[in-house]
Design an enzyme around this catalytic site. Structure first.
Site, PDB file in Angstrom:
ATOM      1  N   SER A  64       0.552  -1.258   0.108  1.00  0.00           N
ATOM      2  CA  SER A  64      -0.105  -0.046   0.020  1.00  0.00           C
ATOM      3  C   SER A  64       0.806   1.278   0.072  1.00  0.00           C
ATOM      4  O   SER A  64       1.474   1.579  -1.035  1.00  0.00           O
ATOM      5  CB  SER A  64      -0.991  -0.111   1.132  1.00  0.00           C
ATOM      6  OG  SER A  64      -1.736   1.152   1.203  1.00  0.00           O
ATOM      7  N   ASP A 276      -3.515   6.196  -3.040  1.00  0.00           N
ATOM      8  CA  ASP A 276      -2.175   5.672  -2.195  1.00  0.00           C
ATOM      9  C   ASP A 276      -1.837   4.599  -3.346  1.00  0.00           C
ATOM     10  O   ASP A 276      -2.021   4.530  -4.394  1.00  0.00           O
ATOM     11  CB  ASP A 276      -2.752   5.090  -0.969  1.00  0.00           C
ATOM     12  CG  ASP A 276      -3.464   4.010  -1.033  1.00  0.00           C
ATOM     13  OD1 ASP A 276      -4.029   3.716  -2.198  1.00  0.00           O
ATOM     14  OD2 ASP A 276      -3.093   3.161  -0.014  1.00  0.00           O
ATOM     15  N   ASP A 278      -1.587   1.522  -3.359  1.00  0.00           N
ATOM     16  CA  ASP A 278      -2.379   0.308  -4.155  1.00  0.00           C
ATOM     17  C   ASP A 278      -3.788   0.732  -4.549  1.00  0.00           C
ATOM     18  O   ASP A 278      -4.610  -0.210  -4.671  1.00  0.00           O
ATOM     19  CB  ASP A 278      -2.434  -0.929  -3.164  1.00  0.00           C
ATOM     20  CG  ASP A 278      -3.018  -0.696  -2.180  1.00  0.00           C
ATOM     21  OD1 ASP A 278      -3.466   0.248  -1.279  1.00  0.00           O
ATOM     22  OD2 ASP A 278      -3.324  -1.670  -1.408  1.00  0.00           O
ATOM     23  N   GLU A 370     -12.759   6.002   6.276  1.00  0.00           N
ATOM     24  CA  GLU A 370     -11.814   6.538   7.432  1.00  0.00           C
ATOM     25  C   GLU A 370     -11.479   7.716   6.959  1.00  0.00           C
ATOM     26  O   GLU A 370     -11.310   8.330   5.862  1.00  0.00           O
ATOM     27  CB  GLU A 370     -10.441   5.622   7.421  1.00  0.00           C
ATOM     28  CG  GLU A 370     -10.801   4.338   8.005  1.00  0.00           C
ATOM     29  CD  GLU A 370      -9.635   3.323   8.214  1.00  0.00           C
ATOM     30  OE1 GLU A 370      -9.320   2.938   9.476  1.00  0.00           O
ATOM     31  OE2 GLU A 370      -8.845   3.220   7.070  1.00  0.00           O
ATOM     32  N   ASN A 372      -8.578   9.066   6.511  1.00  0.00           N
ATOM     33  CA  ASN A 372      -7.688   8.807   5.652  1.00  0.00           C
ATOM     34  C   ASN A 372      -7.856   8.388   4.223  1.00  0.00           C
ATOM     35  O   ASN A 372      -7.149   8.345   3.352  1.00  0.00           O
ATOM     36  CB  ASN A 372      -6.396   8.002   6.139  1.00  0.00           C
ATOM     37  CG  ASN A 372      -7.024   6.236   6.194  1.00  0.00           C
ATOM     38  OD1 ASN A 372      -8.200   6.015   5.630  1.00  0.00           O
ATOM     39  ND2 ASN A 372      -6.258   5.622   7.015  1.00  0.00           N
ATOM     40  N   ARG A 496      -3.707   5.294  20.561  1.00  0.00           N
ATOM     41  CA  ARG A 496      -4.052   3.799  20.401  1.00  0.00           C
ATOM     42  C   ARG A 496      -2.530   3.347  20.011  1.00  0.00           C
ATOM     43  O   ARG A 496      -1.808   4.085  19.216  1.00  0.00           O
ATOM     44  CB  ARG A 496      -5.064   3.640  19.447  1.00  0.00           C
ATOM     45  CG  ARG A 496      -4.888   4.559  18.298  1.00  0.00           C
ATOM     46  CD  ARG A 496      -5.822   3.977  17.104  1.00  0.00           C
ATOM     47  NE  ARG A 496      -5.658   2.743  16.505  1.00  0.00           N
ATOM     48  CZ  ARG A 496      -5.003   2.931  15.506  1.00  0.00           C
ATOM     49  NH1 ARG A 496      -4.286   3.531  15.062  1.00  0.00           N
ATOM     50  NH2 ARG A 496      -4.528   1.770  14.814  1.00  0.00           N
ATOM     51  N   GLY A 499      -1.243  -0.288  14.524  1.00  0.00           N
ATOM     52  CA  GLY A 499      -1.410  -1.797  14.205  1.00  0.00           C
ATOM     53  C   GLY A 499      -0.501  -1.948  13.024  1.00  0.00           C
ATOM     54  O   GLY A 499       0.051  -3.024  12.639  1.00  0.00           O
ATOM     55  N   ARG A 505       0.092   5.865  18.448  1.00  0.00           N
ATOM     56  CA  ARG A 505      -0.403   7.167  17.899  1.00  0.00           C
ATOM     57  C   ARG A 505      -1.037   8.026  18.791  1.00  0.00           C
ATOM     58  O   ARG A 505      -2.098   7.521  19.551  1.00  0.00           O
ATOM     59  CB  ARG A 505      -1.312   6.940  16.678  1.00  0.00           C
ATOM     60  CG  ARG A 505      -0.390   6.099  15.444  1.00  0.00           C
ATOM     61  CD  ARG A 505      -1.234   6.059  14.261  1.00  0.00           C
ATOM     62  NE  ARG A 505      -0.950   5.125  13.219  1.00  0.00           N
ATOM     63  CZ  ARG A 505       0.191   5.429  12.667  1.00  0.00           C
ATOM     64  NH1 ARG A 505       1.144   6.208  12.752  1.00  0.00           N
ATOM     65  NH2 ARG A 505       0.666   4.217  11.913  1.00  0.00           N
TER      66      ARG A 505
HETATM   67  C1  16G Z   1      -4.041  -0.240   7.635  1.00  0.00           C
HETATM   68  C2  16G Z   1      -5.693  -0.408   7.246  1.00  0.00           C
HETATM   69  C3  16G Z   1      -6.185   0.994   7.494  1.00  0.00           C
HETATM   70  C4  16G Z   1      -6.065   1.620   8.771  1.00  0.00           C
HETATM   71  C5  16G Z   1      -4.411   1.875   8.996  1.00  0.00           C
HETATM   72  C6  16G Z   1      -4.025   2.344  10.479  1.00  0.00           C
HETATM   73  C7  16G Z   1      -6.936  -2.015   6.043  1.00  0.00           C
HETATM   74  C8  16G Z   1      -6.942  -2.372   4.556  1.00  0.00           C
HETATM   75  N1  16G Z   1      -5.892  -1.029   6.047  1.00  0.00           N
HETATM   76  O1  16G Z   1      -3.520   0.371   6.668  1.00  0.00           O
HETATM   77  O2  16G Z   1      -7.535   0.914   7.535  1.00  0.00           O
HETATM   78  O3  16G Z   1      -6.543   3.132   8.735  1.00  0.00           O
HETATM   79  O4  16G Z   1      -3.850   0.562   9.116  1.00  0.00           O
HETATM   80  O5  16G Z   1      -2.693   2.218  10.622  1.00  0.00           O
HETATM   81  O6  16G Z   1      -7.685  -2.135   6.758  1.00  0.00           O
HETATM   82  P1  16G Z   1      -2.295   2.315  12.038  1.00  0.00           P
HETATM   83  O7  16G Z   1      -2.708   1.134  12.943  1.00  0.00           O
HETATM   84  O8  16G Z   1      -0.785   2.304  11.943  1.00  0.00           O
HETATM   85  O9  16G Z   1      -2.798   3.592  12.694  1.00  0.00           O
HETATM   86 MG    MG Z   2      -3.787   1.146   0.458  1.00  0.00          MG
END
Ligand code: 16G
Ligand code: MG
Length: 545
Positions: A64, A276, A278, A370, A372, A496, A499, A505
């Site tokens: 991505s 982005d 992808d 979202e 973003n 949080r 992920g 963050r």
């Molecule tokens: C991933 C998620 C996106 C989320 C981002 C948060 C999918 C396909 N992509 O890119 O939705 O906004 O993680 O990232 O679910 P973070 O946990 O680092 O803030």
């Molecule tokens: Mg993407």
């Protein structure tokens, strides 16, 4: 299962010993050079998942918006959804099994998940434009082949296009044809029919600059271009011919830095957008006459779309329920506008598309985005049938509205948020409503906000509840945040664990940029102190980038 063959072929895709990876919100993602064994094993796992669901499964090779050197992989479930949670665990176990244990772990998964090994399997594969993607997708194919699964390699695809292909194949073509041509035809037909209804057709609504993040979006938008050229002229920038993937460009860059991507020359009030890497995210923006940059993010996209849908429903007099799904990152102004002005119910879920998607399925019409820029609109089967029926039965203006809704259903990628599809919906709505980008932006004013990152020894010490808006552990942190938030007007803050990165963050918003910055910094310090910060304590924000 031919365990000898698996062992033999696995030796060609050896796992570096000790490497531990986790199937996160976006699948596996790390430096491309660490992923060969993961790809092979995900090929194996996709075959098991396909046998178990008696359906086609997708495997997408992409990272991505990550830098070009990274890569990643995720599996796509039968209806185009993200992989089921229990299989995410299987994926993590399989990816982390040491070389000699891997065949046994694979057997264990097939027993645990009650996979009928006699069942046929079919896997479809797509990849983005990263230099490492071709070889890595070959490793996926090796895995599929060893387990005697059938496969189709689509080669270069956007992530949402792969979701679309999986969905088409598992609904016997009812959703559309599982080819790039089928995808372009379906979307462009709906787009053309929808925009035909427009009263406004002046040139000013018809051209758009698209920053393709030097990624797959450029290739795929080019393929779409000639299907839509009558209605919309797109000018592609950062199309991959010169720059590096996601470097100083793309939706993630624009959203997090709140500035235009490199390579984008913007005239005042010109409508621009960014995909982005992808092409599953999109944000819009423009420069005003004073040269100030205005970002139109996923929240404002959701607002535009849901107000349009509400108007059409009102026109046809049908009370289908609409819900808007956001995350904690949604700007407070957007939530207030949706609830108080538009009177649409708004729900908040945890970050990550699968959570929003799942919630949106509860409504006749579920709009999810979202901030973003990830998102789409889901129509329940019942709503779709009803709308199609009304498009035949109703008369005059009502019929026109029902037909437009029918086009909207076809235009949204129901399998996944899709930058190309979202872009076409937005362009159609702006044309139909005769809205300029500034008028769209003026729906409401975003509250000033700031996002920061804090490094801690173990980010899992932070646990949250209430869709990530409240901290549960470590003790005292939520109380500290509450006290800080009280010091500012119109303020809100949450933290949080990421992920996708090894950081925590921090998000804060308040009545002025200065206050949002100051609150974000104060909350970062609280995280640093109470959640085991490492390195230098967070510095006050002047310009965080
Ligand atoms: C991933 C998620 C996106 C989320 C981002 C948060 C999918 C396909 N992509 O890119 O939705 O906004 O993680 O990232 O679910 P973070 O946990 O680092 O803030
Ligand atoms: Mg993407």
């Amino acid at each position: 299962m031919d365990l000898d063959a698996i062992t033999k072929y696995s030796a060609l895709h050896v796992k570096p010993s000790g490497l531990v990876l986790q199937y996160g919100t976006a699948g596996f993602r790390t430096k491309a050079e660490h992923l060969d064994h993961v790809m092979f094993r995900m090929g194996l796992l996709a075959v098991l998942r396909s046998k178990q669901t008696k359906s086609t499964i997708g495997v997408m090779v992409t990272a991505s918006h990550n830098p070009e050197e990274d890569n990643g992989v995720k599996l796509v479930d039968p209806l185009g959804e993200m992989l089921a949670p229990s299989w995410e665990e299987h994926a993590t176990c399989l990816a982390n099994a040491e070389e000699q244990d891997m065949p046994r772990v694979l057997m264990d998964i097939s027993v645990k998940a009650a996979v009928n090994l006699q069942q046929d399997a079919f896997v479809v594969i797509g990849r983005d434009t990263r230099p490492s993607s071709e070889k890595l997708s070959q490793s996926v194919i090796d895995g599929v082949t060893v387990l005697e699964g059938q496969f189709h390699d689509y080669g270069l695809l956007t992530t949402p296009q792969l979701h679309y292909m999986v969905y088409c194949r598992n609904t016997s073509g009812q959703y559309g044809k599982a080819t790039i041509e089928g995808y372009c035809q379906k979307l462009s037909k709906a787009f053309t029919e929808l925009t035909k209804q427009a009263f406004y057709s002046g040139d000013e609504y018809r051209s758009l600059k698209v920053d393709c993040a030097n990624g797959i979006g450029a290739l795929k938008l080019r393929e779409m271009e000639h299907y839509i050229s009558q209605e919309l002229s797109v000018q592609l920038l950062n199309d991959g011919t010169k720059g590096k993937l996601n470097h100083l460009c793309g939706a993630d860059f624009v959203k997090s830095h709140q500035k235009p991507p490199q390579g984008m020359e913007m005239k005042p009030n010109e409508r621009c957008c960014s995909f982005d890497g992808d092409a599953d995210r999109i944000v819009y923006y423009y420069l005003d006459v004073d040269g100030h940059f205005h970002l139109i993010d996923g929240d404002k996209i959701a607002t535009l779309i849901s107000s349009f849908l509400k108007e059409l429903l009102l026109e046809i007099g049908e009370s289908l329920n609409i819900g808007v799904v956001q995350t904690a990152y949604a700007n407070g102004s957007s939530t207030r506008y949706l609830e108080e002005v538009m009177k649409v119910p708004v729900y908040c879920t945890k970050t990550g598309v699968k959570h929003l998607h799942h919630k949106a399925q509860e409504f006749d019409i579920g709009v999810y985005f979202e901030a973003n820029g990830h998102g789409t609109v889901l129509f329940s089967k019942a709503a779709e049938i009803r709308i199609k029926q009304l498009a035949k039965e109703l008369e005059d203006k009502k019929r026109k509205a029902a037909k437009m809704l029918e086009n909207v259903i076809d235009l949204f990628n129901q399998a996944a948020g899709d930058a190309i599809s979202d872009m076409l919906v937005i362009e159609a709505i702006l044309t139909l409503k005769g809205l300029t980008v500034q008028q769209w932006d003026a729906l409401y004013m975003d509250l000033p906000n700031r996002q920061l990152k804090v490094k801690v020894a173990d980010r899992q010490v932070i646990s949250t509840t209430d869709a990530e808006r409240q901290v549960v552990t470590p003790p005292g942190l939520q109380e500290a945040i509450n006290d800080l938030v009280k010091k500012y007007k119109l303020s809100r803050a949450f933290v949080r664990p990421s992920g996708t990165e090894d950081i925590v963050r921090v998000y804060a918003e308040a009545d002025s940029q200065e206050n949002a910055d100051s609150l974000a910094h104060a909350v970062s310090l609280a995280v640093f102190q109470l959640a085991g910060g490492v390195g230098e304590p967070p510095q006050a924000v002047s310009c965080p980038y």
